[in-house]
Design a protein around this motif. Structure first.
Motif, short mmCIF file in Angstrom:
data_model
loop_
_atom_site.label_atom_id
_atom_site.label_comp_id
_atom_site.label_asym_id
_atom_site.label_seq_id
_atom_site.Cartn_x
_atom_site.Cartn_y
_atom_site.Cartn_z
N SER A 1 0.84 -1.20 0.00
CA SER A 1 0.00 0.00 0.00
C SER A 1 0.88 1.25 0.00
N LYS B 1 -7.72 12.38 -5.68
CA LYS B 1 -8.90 11.60 -6.08
C LYS B 1 -8.50 10.39 -6.91
N LYS C 1 -6.91 7.72 -4.68
CA LYS C 1 -7.92 7.00 -3.91
C LYS C 1 -8.64 5.96 -4.77
N ASN C 2 -9.01 6.33 -5.97
CA ASN C 2 -9.73 5.41 -6.86
C ASN C 2 -8.86 4.22 -7.28
N TYR D 1 -6.18 3.14 -5.73
CA TYR D 1 -5.89 2.34 -4.53
C TYR D 1 -7.04 1.40 -4.21
N LYS D 2 -8.25 1.92 -4.29
CA LYS D 2 -9.44 1.13 -3.98
C LYS D 2 -9.58 -0.06 -4.93
N LEU D 3 -9.26 0.15 -6.19
CA LEU D 3 -9.45 -0.90 -7.20
C LEU D 3 -8.31 -1.93 -7.24
N SER D 4 -7.14 -1.55 -6.74
CA SER D 4 -5.98 -2.43 -6.99
C SER D 4 -5.20 -2.88 -5.76
N SER D 5 -5.34 -2.24 -4.61
CA SER D 5 -4.45 -2.51 -3.47
C SER D 5 -4.51 -3.97 -3.01
N GLU E 1 -8.74 -3.61 -13.62
CA GLU E 1 -9.88 -2.73 -13.39
C GLU E 1 -9.48 -1.26 -13.49
N TYR F 1 -8.02 5.09 -15.59
CA TYR F 1 -7.26 5.92 -14.65
C TYR F 1 -5.79 6.00 -15.07
#
Length: 235
Positions: A96, A111, A114-115, A117-121, A201, A207
């Motif tokens: 992370s 932004k 965050k997006n 990170y949410k999809l791939s972490s 994703e 992104y």
């Protein structure tokens, strides 16, 4: 239990049930359980252990000997597979931090970070964890040296020498080559898993572009090579 040592590399143990074990302290290989006949065969014909080796009760043996065993840290994870579950949280935290740093260096705004990170972490954490786990499995292949006994003598010799990777990969050229091959394989798996699976994703949501995906995957491949392969501990 009775235990003996050949003053070189082998520890011999005899249980109360007259079952024998031989432990190679240099290559961390265990032979056994063996019957009396199988024990004599292994001892004399294969391992050249002196017949004069003295067996003592375990308590007496521990008082007379101080035999620290050296083993690579990564091999501990091979002996105790459940430890891989325990390292998952640390793997997630580490990756992370790396992900956020990479995205900041790539000048992503908050932004976007965050997006992404949410999809791939979580996927990146699993991908890097899986590649190292597969590396451990590959590393343990030479441990089954008895299964290679009927192969060409040269191949058998190379496999046997490669066993030193478990204790000291710099012991001989074969174990060192095996270590380097293992590091390369883990790096390639890290790259492919992150590139093909973890960022799918993120790319689909536009992104990041293809070039950025390759850059991120390459950086994770570099950062997640298990450099602790080189370190050993004594116990």
């Amino acid at each position: 239990m009775q235990v003996g040592h050949d003053k070189n590399r082998y520890i011999v143990a005899k249980t109360n049930l007259n079952v024998y074990y031989i432990i190679d302290t240099k290559e961390v290989v265990k032979y056994g359980p063996l019957t009396n006949i199988e024990f004599d065969k292994e001892k004399k014909n294969k391992l050249n252990i002196p017949s004069s080796i003295e067996l003592k009760d375990l308590d007496e043996y521990e008082q007379d000997h101080d035999l620290p065993e050296k083993i690579l840290l990564i091999e501990i994870f091979g002996i105790f597979p459940f430890l891989w579950v325990l390292v998952l949280p640390f793997n997630f935290i580490f990756n992370s931090i790396i992900l956020v740093i990479i995205l900041k260096v790539m000048k992503m705004n908050l932004k976007e970070i965050k997006n992404i990170y949410k999809l791939s972490s979580f996927k990146i954490c699993f991908s890097t964890w899986l590649s190292q786990l597969i590396g451990i499995v590959i590393m343990r292949i030479p441990m089954f040296i008895d299964d290679f006994e009927n192969l060409n003598k040269t191949i058998y010799f190379i496999i046997k020498e490669s066993l030193a990777i478990a204790t000291n990969p710099f012991d001989n050229i074969y174990s060192l080559i095996f270590l380097l091959m293992l590091i390369i394989i883990i790096g390639i798996m890290n790259y492919l898993f992150v590139y093909r699976f973890s960022l799918k994703e993120v790319y689909k949501n536009k992104y990041i572009d293809q070039k950025q995906i390759k850059k991120i995957a390459l950086l994770f491949a570099i950062f997640n090579i298990p450099y602790f392969l080189y370190f050993s501990i004594s116990f």
